[in-house]
Design an enzyme around this catalytic site. Structure first.
Site, PDB file in Angstrom:
ATOM      1  N   LYS A 105      31.216  41.313  74.403  1.00 43.42           N
ATOM      2  CA  LYS A 105      30.056  41.130  73.512  1.00 43.42           C
ATOM      3  C   LYS A 105      30.258  41.877  72.198  1.00 43.42           C
ATOM      4  CE  LYS A 105      26.284  43.817  73.876  1.00 43.42           C
ATOM      5  NZ  LYS A 105      25.771  44.394  72.622  1.00 43.42           N
ATOM      6  N   ASN A 106      30.672  43.133  72.293  1.00 41.96           N
ATOM      7  CA  ASN A 106      30.748  43.944  71.071  1.00 41.96           C
ATOM      8  C   ASN A 106      31.929  43.574  70.182  1.00 41.96           C
ATOM      9  OD1 ASN A 106      28.429  45.231  71.737  1.00 41.96           O
ATOM     10  ND2 ASN A 106      29.368  47.198  72.267  1.00 41.96           N
TER      11      ASN A 106
ATOM     12  N   ASP B 194      28.254  53.620  76.366  1.00 43.08           N
ATOM     13  CA  ASP B 194      27.794  52.400  77.043  1.00 43.08           C
ATOM     14  C   ASP B 194      28.096  52.407  78.541  1.00 43.08           C
ATOM     15  OD1 ASP B 194      26.723  51.435  74.718  1.00 43.08           O
ATOM     16  OD2 ASP B 194      28.290  49.967  74.320  1.00 43.08           O
TER      17      ASP B 194
ATOM     18  N   CYS C 128      14.953  51.865  67.977  1.00 36.85           N
ATOM     19  CA  CYS C 128      15.221  51.097  69.185  1.00 36.85           C
ATOM     20  C   CYS C 128      15.122  52.032  70.369  1.00 36.85           C
ATOM     21  CB  CYS C 128      16.570  50.401  69.125  1.00 36.85           C
ATOM     22  SG  CYS C 128      17.937  51.515  69.321  1.00 36.85           S
TER      23      CYS C 128
ATOM     24  N   ARG D 223      19.231  55.519  65.351  1.00 37.33           N
ATOM     25  CA  ARG D 223      20.271  54.597  64.892  1.00 37.33           C
ATOM     26  C   ARG D 223      20.099  54.100  63.456  1.00 37.33           C
ATOM     27  NH1 ARG D 223      21.495  50.363  69.673  1.00 37.33           N
ATOM     28  NH2 ARG D 223      23.652  50.572  69.124  1.00 37.33           N
TER      29      ARG D 223
ATOM     30  N   ARG E 262      21.263  40.158  77.554  1.00 38.19           N
ATOM     31  CA  ARG E 262      21.869  40.336  76.239  1.00 38.19           C
ATOM     32  C   ARG E 262      23.364  40.598  76.352  1.00 38.19           C
ATOM     33  NH1 ARG E 262      19.216  44.743  72.701  1.00 38.19           N
ATOM     34  NH2 ARG E 262      20.991  44.009  71.520  1.00 38.19           N
TER      35      ARG E 262
HETATM   36  C1  UD1 Z   1      28.062  50.201  68.704  1.00 40.67           C
HETATM   37  C2  UD1 Z   1      27.954  49.298  69.904  1.00 40.67           C
HETATM   38  C3  UD1 Z   1      27.088  49.945  70.979  1.00 40.67           C
HETATM   39  C4  UD1 Z   1      27.621  51.331  71.312  1.00 40.67           C
HETATM   40  C5  UD1 Z   1      27.804  52.165  70.043  1.00 40.67           C
HETATM   41  C6  UD1 Z   1      28.484  53.492  70.302  1.00 40.67           C
HETATM   42  C7  UD1 Z   1      28.156  47.099  68.921  1.00 40.67           C
HETATM   43  C8  UD1 Z   1      27.509  45.813  68.562  1.00 40.67           C
HETATM   44  N1  UD1 Z   1      27.386  48.030  69.477  1.00 40.67           N
HETATM   45  O1  UD1 Z   1      26.744  50.364  68.182  1.00 40.67           O
HETATM   46  O2  UD1 Z   1      27.118  49.121  72.136  1.00 40.67           O
HETATM   47  O3  UD1 Z   1      26.690  51.998  72.146  1.00 40.67           O
HETATM   48  O4  UD1 Z   1      28.614  51.452  69.090  1.00 40.67           O
HETATM   49  O5  UD1 Z   1      29.707  53.303  70.912  1.00 40.67           O
HETATM   50  O6  UD1 Z   1      29.345  47.259  68.757  1.00 40.67           O
HETATM   51  N2  UD1 Z   1      24.774  56.375  62.817  1.00 40.67           N
HETATM   52  C9  UD1 Z   1      24.221  56.932  61.672  1.00 40.67           C
HETATM   53  N3  UD1 Z   1      24.282  56.223  60.506  1.00 40.67           N
HETATM   54  C10 UD1 Z   1      24.859  54.997  60.425  1.00 40.67           C
HETATM   55  C11 UD1 Z   1      25.419  54.439  61.576  1.00 40.67           C
HETATM   56  C12 UD1 Z   1      25.376  55.149  62.770  1.00 40.67           C
HETATM   57  O7  UD1 Z   1      23.691  58.039  61.712  1.00 40.67           O
HETATM   58  O8  UD1 Z   1      24.870  54.407  59.335  1.00 40.67           O
HETATM   59  C13 UD1 Z   1      24.730  57.123  64.086  1.00 40.67           C
HETATM   60  C14 UD1 Z   1      23.929  56.425  65.177  1.00 40.67           C
HETATM   61  O9  UD1 Z   1      22.558  56.737  65.091  1.00 40.67           O
HETATM   62  C15 UD1 Z   1      24.571  56.980  66.433  1.00 40.67           C
HETATM   63  C16 UD1 Z   1      26.038  57.140  66.025  1.00 40.67           C
HETATM   64  O10 UD1 Z   1      26.047  57.139  64.622  1.00 40.67           O
HETATM   65  O11 UD1 Z   1      24.034  58.244  66.731  1.00 40.67           O
HETATM   66  C17 UD1 Z   1      26.965  56.066  66.526  1.00 40.67           C
HETATM   67  O12 UD1 Z   1      26.412  54.806  66.269  1.00 40.67           O
HETATM   68  P1  UD1 Z   1      27.277  53.509  65.975  1.00 40.67           P
HETATM   69  O13 UD1 Z   1      28.691  53.718  66.365  1.00 40.67           O
HETATM   70  O14 UD1 Z   1      27.010  53.063  64.589  1.00 40.67           O
HETATM   71  O15 UD1 Z   1      26.617  52.474  66.961  1.00 40.67           O
HETATM   72  P2  UD1 Z   1      26.528  50.935  66.715  1.00 40.67           P
HETATM   73  O16 UD1 Z   1      27.668  50.519  65.859  1.00 40.67           O
HETATM   74  O17 UD1 Z   1      25.149  50.560  66.318  1.00 40.67           O
END
Ligand code: UD1
Length: 417
Positions: free
Chosen positions: A22-23, A305, A117, A122, A397
């Site tokens: 999925k990811n 995850d 969420c 996030r 999902r």
């Molecule tokens: C992706 C995965 C999700 C997984 C996560 C962490 C997808 C579609 N989803 O989510 O399944 O749980 O990686 O492995 O691939 N953060 C910030 N600012 C930003 C972006 C992120 O502060 O602009 C923080 C987030 O709040 C979190 C951390 O960084 O605490 C990691 O998040 P991130 O790696 O971005 O998660 P996703 O990419 O949303």
């Protein structure tokens, strides 16, 4: 609302096939926005998030065709409307992945700001900062990220923390930028590498994907390509933990053990015998698992995850384990539900202490997010008596045909309305 009804206590046994990730699928589908030629993806999992992404792309004018062999072809010949509306973004945060490609291709994008969420704050500030460093003007208007730019310019971007979709968004945008972009402290997740491989097949010049420094030399245009999506490492890990928690013996096909080092290591520590050969992974657990402590961190460390699933395993294991969640600040919602099944879990901040009990007792529990629901299904499979997992739409999902696959492994499980 759909529920899963599980009569627990049956050790899982048999073979199932793992789906495409999925990811990886979600960013790969957004890559279709970078070219006016067709992008064909294979091994696409049939999931609610995938259909949400297809709807989102469809709204922008991308032509989509599906075939029975898990193939999806997308053609973003012309992008009629570079907009991702609140209605779809609120159901799937990964919709933010359209921002970089839209801006790079159209010079403008309007993407609803994802709200809070279930698993924490996030924010998407790093996606925005990165695009601004490449020359975009970005503001928030009426709840939407409104981005404009001429042709994006390559930049050196050092990310404060490791973000998976942030890395993917910027990598895609950089493919059509003028000049060279260097992403430092980039995510090393295998899904980033899968995306980079597809972008390379589309003509992008990318090096370093899979490491924490990725260099992209922008091109004026990308072409179409054909790409097979990598196996879902989290689905794989979830079935392995389900087998371990029920004292079972399973063989997973179409999987890739190389993507799961940290998870397999923990399963071995819990007493499982694991063999990997080609694209198959076998697990056998004789007797009660031993508890294993885990600490989540970016790849290649233990994935957030898989945290909830290991909480379920520890709930029935021998001994006590400490689970530390370092990625998301509110990702223990499943613990309270597991307590309803009789688990002994104590939470303090980002740490959970799980003292294994000999057996859980079935009850009705509520899923709060995707991986939390998977952990409740595992707990239900291991519990005595009947467990009903409510709000199963979260599970749909990210897990293709979960009740069919579990039933094939001997679980007594059915969907009810
Ligand atoms: C992706 C995965 C999700 C997984 C996560 C962490 C997808 C579609 N989803 O989510 O399944 O749980 O990686 O492995 O691939 N953060 C910030 N600012 C930003 C972006 C992120 O502060 O602009 C923080 C987030 O709040 C979190 C951390 O960084 O605490 C990691 O998040 P991130 O790696 O971005 O998660 P996703 O990419 O949303």
């Amino acid at each position: 609302m759909d529920k899963l009804v599980i009569d627990g206590g049956v050790p899982l046994a048999g073979e199932v096939r793992i789906s495409g990730a999925k990811n990886a699928a979600l960013p790969l589908m957004c890559a279709a926005l970078l070219t006016d030629e067709p992008l064909r993806l294979e091994n696409v999992p049939q999931l609610r998030d995938v259909s949400t992404m297809l709807r989102l792309l469809g709204q922008m004018g991308v032509a989509v065709s599906l075939d029975e062999r898990a193939g999806v072809e997308m053609r973003a010949d012309a992008i009629a409307s570079p907009v991702a509306s609140y209605d779809l973004v609120k159901t799937m945060r990964a919709s933010i992945l359209v921002l970089g490609p839209l801006l790079a291709r159209c010079g403008e994008a309007r993407v609803s700001l994802p709200g809070g969420c279930a698993i924490g704050l996030r924010p998407v500030d790093l996606h925005i900062k990165g695009l601004e460093a490449m020359g975009a003007q970005i503001s928030v208007e009426e709840g939407y990220i409104v981005a404009r730019s001429g042709r994006l310019k390559g930049a050196r971007i050092v990310m404060d923390l490791v973000t998976v979709t942030g890395t993917e968004n910027l990598m895609m945008a950089a493919c059509l930028a003028e000049g060279t972009t260097v992403l430092e402290n980039a995510a090393r997740e295998p899904e980033v590498l899968d995306l980079a491989r597809c972008l390379a097949a589309m003509g992008a010049r990318i090096s370093g994907a899979g490491s924490d420094i990725i260099t992209i030399d922008g091109a004026a245009r990308l072409s179409g390509a054909r790409h097979r999506i990598m196996p879902d490492r989290i689905e794989t890990g979830t079935y392995l933990v389900a087998a371990a928690a029920t004292g079972g013996r399973v063989r997973l096909l179409g999987a890739d053990a190389m993507l799961l080092d940290a998870v397999l290591e923990k399963l071995r520590e819990s007493g499982a015998r694991i063999d990997a050969e080609g694209d198959a992974i076998s697990l056998e657990m004789g007797g009660r698992p031993k508890s294993v402590s885990v600490r989540t961190a970016p790849y290649p460390a233990f994935p957030t995850d898989m945290q909830a699933q290991f909480m379920a395993l520890n709930a029935i294991a021998e001994g006590a384990a400490v689970i530390t969640e370092t990625i998301f600040e509110n990702r223990f919602m499943h613990a309270l539900e597991m307590q309803r099944l009789g688990a002994d879990i104590e939470i303090s901040g980002n740490t959970a202490v799980v003292r294994g009990v000999p057996r859980l007792q079935g009850a009705t529990v509520m899923a709060t997010d995707l991986r939390a629901s998977a952990s409740l299904v595992i707990a239900g499979l291991a519990a005595e008596g009947r467990t009903t997992v409510d709000r199963i739409y979260h599970l749909d999902r990210g897990y293709e045909c979960i009740e069919e696959k579990l039933a094939r492994l001997g679980a007594r499980i059915r969907r009810a309305h």
